[in-house]
Design a protein around this motif. Structure first.
Motif, PDB file in Angstrom:
ATOM      1  N   GLY A  37       0.801  -1.213   0.000  1.00  0.00           N
ATOM      2  CA  GLY A  37       0.000   0.000   0.000  1.00  0.00           C
ATOM      3  C   GLY A  37       0.833   1.262   0.000  1.00  0.00           C
ATOM      4  N   SER A  38       2.131   1.134  -0.057  1.00  0.00           N
ATOM      5  CA  SER A  38       3.064   2.267  -0.014  1.00  0.00           C
ATOM      6  C   SER A  38       2.702   3.229   1.106  1.00  0.00           C
ATOM      7  CB  SER A  38       3.093   2.982  -1.359  1.00  0.00           C
ATOM      8  OG  SER A  38       3.561   2.114  -2.346  1.00  0.00           O
ATOM      9  N   LEU A  39       2.442   2.676   2.271  1.00  0.00           N
ATOM     10  CA  LEU A  39       1.940   3.473   3.388  1.00  0.00           C
ATOM     11  C   LEU A  39       2.850   4.648   3.735  1.00  0.00           C
ATOM     12  CD1 LEU A  39       0.608   0.656   5.697  1.00  0.00           C
ATOM     13  CD2 LEU A  39      -0.722   2.327   4.453  1.00  0.00           C
ATOM     14  N   GLY A  40       4.120   4.422   3.892  1.00  0.00           N
ATOM     15  CA  GLY A  40       5.007   5.491   4.312  1.00  0.00           C
ATOM     16  C   GLY A  40       5.173   6.589   3.283  1.00  0.00           C
ATOM     17  N   PHE A  41       5.267   6.223   2.024  1.00  0.00           N
ATOM     18  CA  PHE A  41       5.507   7.210   0.971  1.00  0.00           C
ATOM     19  C   PHE A  41       4.284   8.084   0.733  1.00  0.00           C
ATOM     20  CE2 PHE A  41       8.392   3.692   0.105  1.00  0.00           C
ATOM     21  CZ  PHE A  41       9.595   4.369   0.160  1.00  0.00           C
ATOM     22  N   PHE A  42       3.116   7.487   0.680  1.00  0.00           N
ATOM     23  CA  PHE A  42       1.883   8.250   0.493  1.00  0.00           C
ATOM     24  C   PHE A  42       1.681   9.220   1.645  1.00  0.00           C
ATOM     25  CE2 PHE A  42      -2.652   8.823   1.273  1.00  0.00           C
ATOM     26  CZ  PHE A  42      -3.056   9.324   0.053  1.00  0.00           C
ATOM     27  N   ASP A  43       1.848   8.703   2.861  1.00  0.00           N
ATOM     28  CA  ASP A  43       1.638   9.542   4.036  1.00  0.00           C
ATOM     29  C   ASP A  43       2.646  10.677   4.100  1.00  0.00           C
ATOM     30  OD1 ASP A  43      -0.451   7.903   4.743  1.00  0.00           O
ATOM     31  OD2 ASP A  43       0.809   6.592   5.944  1.00  0.00           O
ATOM     32  N   ALA A  44       3.890  10.382   3.773  1.00  0.00           N
ATOM     33  CA  ALA A  44       4.909  11.431   3.796  1.00  0.00           C
ATOM     34  C   ALA A  44       4.571  12.547   2.811  1.00  0.00           C
ATOM     35  CB  ALA A  44       6.274  10.845   3.474  1.00  0.00           C
ATOM     36  N   ALA A  45       4.125  12.159   1.635  1.00  0.00           N
ATOM     37  CA  ALA A  45       3.786  13.170   0.622  1.00  0.00           C
ATOM     38  C   ALA A  45       2.564  13.985   1.030  1.00  0.00           C
ATOM     39  CB  ALA A  45       3.557  12.505  -0.721  1.00  0.00           C
ATOM     40  N   THR A  46       1.524  13.312   1.523  1.00  0.00           N
ATOM     41  CA  THR A  46       0.293  14.034   1.842  1.00  0.00           C
ATOM     42  C   THR A  46       0.370  14.783   3.169  1.00  0.00           C
ATOM     43  OG1 THR A  46      -0.664  12.007   2.757  1.00  0.00           O
ATOM     44  CG2 THR A  46      -1.195  12.555   0.466  1.00  0.00           C
ATOM     45  N   ILE A  47       1.400  14.522   3.969  1.00  0.00           N
ATOM     46  CA  ILE A  47       1.590  15.297   5.192  1.00  0.00           C
ATOM     47  C   ILE A  47       2.549  16.463   4.958  1.00  0.00           C
ATOM     48  CG2 ILE A  47       2.562  15.214   7.531  1.00  0.00           C
ATOM     49  CD1 ILE A  47       1.415  12.376   7.746  1.00  0.00           C
ATOM     50  N   GLN A  48       3.603  16.238   4.183  1.00  0.00           N
ATOM     51  CA  GLN A  48       4.627  17.268   4.013  1.00  0.00           C
ATOM     52  C   GLN A  48       4.270  18.311   2.949  1.00  0.00           C
ATOM     53  OE1 GLN A  48       7.266  17.717   5.928  1.00  0.00           O
ATOM     54  NE2 GLN A  48       6.606  15.973   7.151  1.00  0.00           N
ATOM     55  N   VAL A  49       3.626  17.906   1.865  1.00  0.00           N
ATOM     56  CA  VAL A  49       3.337  18.855   0.782  1.00  0.00           C
ATOM     57  C   VAL A  49       2.404  19.984   1.227  1.00  0.00           C
ATOM     58  CG1 VAL A  49       2.296  19.088  -1.504  1.00  0.00           C
ATOM     59  CG2 VAL A  49       3.861  17.206  -1.045  1.00  0.00           C
ATOM     60  N   PRO A  50       1.341  19.721   1.999  1.00  0.00           N
ATOM     61  CA  PRO A  50       0.497  20.848   2.429  1.00  0.00           C
ATOM     62  C   PRO A  50       1.231  21.871   3.297  1.00  0.00           C
ATOM     63  CG  PRO A  50      -0.710  18.811   2.661  1.00  0.00           C
ATOM     64  CD  PRO A  50       0.700  18.445   2.335  1.00  0.00           C
ATOM     65  N   GLN A  51       2.330  21.486   3.908  1.00  0.00           N
ATOM     66  CA  GLN A  51       3.084  22.445   4.701  1.00  0.00           C
ATOM     67  C   GLN A  51       3.715  23.517   3.824  1.00  0.00           C
ATOM     68  OE1 GLN A  51       5.729  20.441   7.372  1.00  0.00           O
ATOM     69  NE2 GLN A  51       4.081  19.198   8.216  1.00  0.00           N
ATOM     70  N   LEU A  55       0.051  25.010   5.788  1.00  0.00           N
ATOM     71  CA  LEU A  55      -0.865  24.221   6.610  1.00  0.00           C
ATOM     72  C   LEU A  55      -0.047  23.603   7.734  1.00  0.00           C
ATOM     73  CD1 LEU A  55      -3.805  23.214   6.802  1.00  0.00           C
ATOM     74  CD2 LEU A  55      -3.077  21.181   5.572  1.00  0.00           C
ATOM     75  N   ASP A  56      -0.537  23.714   8.967  1.00  0.00           N
ATOM     76  CA  ASP A  56       0.235  23.176  10.083  1.00  0.00           C
ATOM     77  C   ASP A  56       0.234  21.644  10.051  1.00  0.00           C
ATOM     78  OD1 ASP A  56      -2.061  22.870  12.735  1.00  0.00           O
ATOM     79  OD2 ASP A  56      -2.551  23.550  10.718  1.00  0.00           O
ATOM     80  N   ILE A  57       1.213  21.057  10.729  1.00  0.00           N
ATOM     81  CA  ILE A  57       1.420  19.617  10.646  1.00  0.00           C
ATOM     82  C   ILE A  57       0.277  18.828  11.283  1.00  0.00           C
ATOM     83  CG2 ILE A  57       2.788  19.355  12.746  1.00  0.00           C
ATOM     84  CD1 ILE A  57       4.567  17.455  10.949  1.00  0.00           C
ATOM     85  N   ALA A  58      -0.351  19.377  12.321  1.00  0.00           N
ATOM     86  CA  ALA A  58      -1.447  18.662  12.978  1.00  0.00           C
ATOM     87  C   ALA A  58      -2.639  18.486  12.033  1.00  0.00           C
ATOM     88  CB  ALA A  58      -1.872  19.394  14.238  1.00  0.00           C
ATOM     89  N   ARG A  59      -3.002  19.516  11.330  1.00  0.00           N
ATOM     90  CA  ARG A  59      -4.129  19.419  10.393  1.00  0.00           C
ATOM     91  C   ARG A  59      -3.767  18.578   9.176  1.00  0.00           C
ATOM     92  NH1 ARG A  59      -7.290  25.160  10.583  1.00  0.00           N
ATOM     93  NH2 ARG A  59      -7.403  25.232  12.840  1.00  0.00           N
ATOM     94  N   SER A  60      -2.536  18.668   8.744  1.00  0.00           N
ATOM     95  CA  SER A  60      -2.079  17.875   7.618  1.00  0.00           C
ATOM     96  C   SER A  60      -2.101  16.384   7.969  1.00  0.00           C
ATOM     97  CB  SER A  60      -0.672  18.316   7.228  1.00  0.00           C
ATOM     98  OG  SER A  60      -0.197  17.584   6.144  1.00  0.00           O
ATOM     99  N   PHE A  61      -1.623  16.060   9.168  1.00  0.00           N
ATOM    100  CA  PHE A  61      -1.644  14.679   9.629  1.00  0.00           C
ATOM    101  C   PHE A  61      -3.075  14.190   9.807  1.00  0.00           C
ATOM    102  CE2 PHE A  61      -1.695  11.487  12.988  1.00  0.00           C
ATOM    103  CZ  PHE A  61      -0.814  10.559  12.461  1.00  0.00           C
ATOM    104  N   SER A  62      -3.930  15.035  10.367  1.00  0.00           N
ATOM    105  CA  SER A  62      -5.337  14.664  10.573  1.00  0.00           C
ATOM    106  C   SER A  62      -6.035  14.390   9.247  1.00  0.00           C
ATOM    107  CB  SER A  62      -6.073  15.770  11.320  1.00  0.00           C
ATOM    108  OG  SER A  62      -5.512  15.973  12.579  1.00  0.00           O
ATOM    109  N   ALA A  63      -5.776  15.217   8.255  1.00  0.00           N
ATOM    110  CA  ALA A  63      -6.401  15.022   6.945  1.00  0.00           C
ATOM    111  C   ALA A  63      -5.951  13.702   6.320  1.00  0.00           C
ATOM    112  CB  ALA A  63      -6.064  16.185   6.021  1.00  0.00           C
TER     113      ALA A  63
END
Length: 101
Positions: A37-51, A55-63
């Protein structure tokens, strides 16, 4: 569209183009087939790019977490009726071996 609605529900005003960029980079990162599922890569991209778009990291992680939960729920909703059907139909389809069981 899911990320756009999730960001709006979290109360962030991320532009539609920023959401498209985020989800597109997440999809491209999801193509790296190292983990299931490429869990780490997808999550890293969708958490870091909105920053990049302030966008703060808490909301990015929550999304990202909400998106993962929606994805898993969607698969369960569509998959459970098929599994029930298979468990009901498979015992009827087994050939009779003549043993009387």
């Amino acid at each position: 569209m899911a990320f756009y609605l999730i960001y709006r529900a979290l109360g962030t005003e991320l532009s539609f183009s920023a959401v498209v960029i985020t989800s597109s980079l997440g999809i491209m990162a999801n193509l790296i087939p190292i983990t299931p599922g490429s869990l780490g890569f997808f999550d890293a991209a969708t958490i870091q790019v909105p920053q990049i778009f302030n966008l703060d990291i808490a909301r990015s992680f929550s999304a990202t977490a909400v998106f993962r939960i929606i994805s898993i729920s969607w698969a369960l909703i569509l998959g459970i009726p098929g599994l029930v059907y298979l468990f009901l139909i498979l015992p009827r389809m087994r050939p009779d071996d003549g043993s009387g069981k």
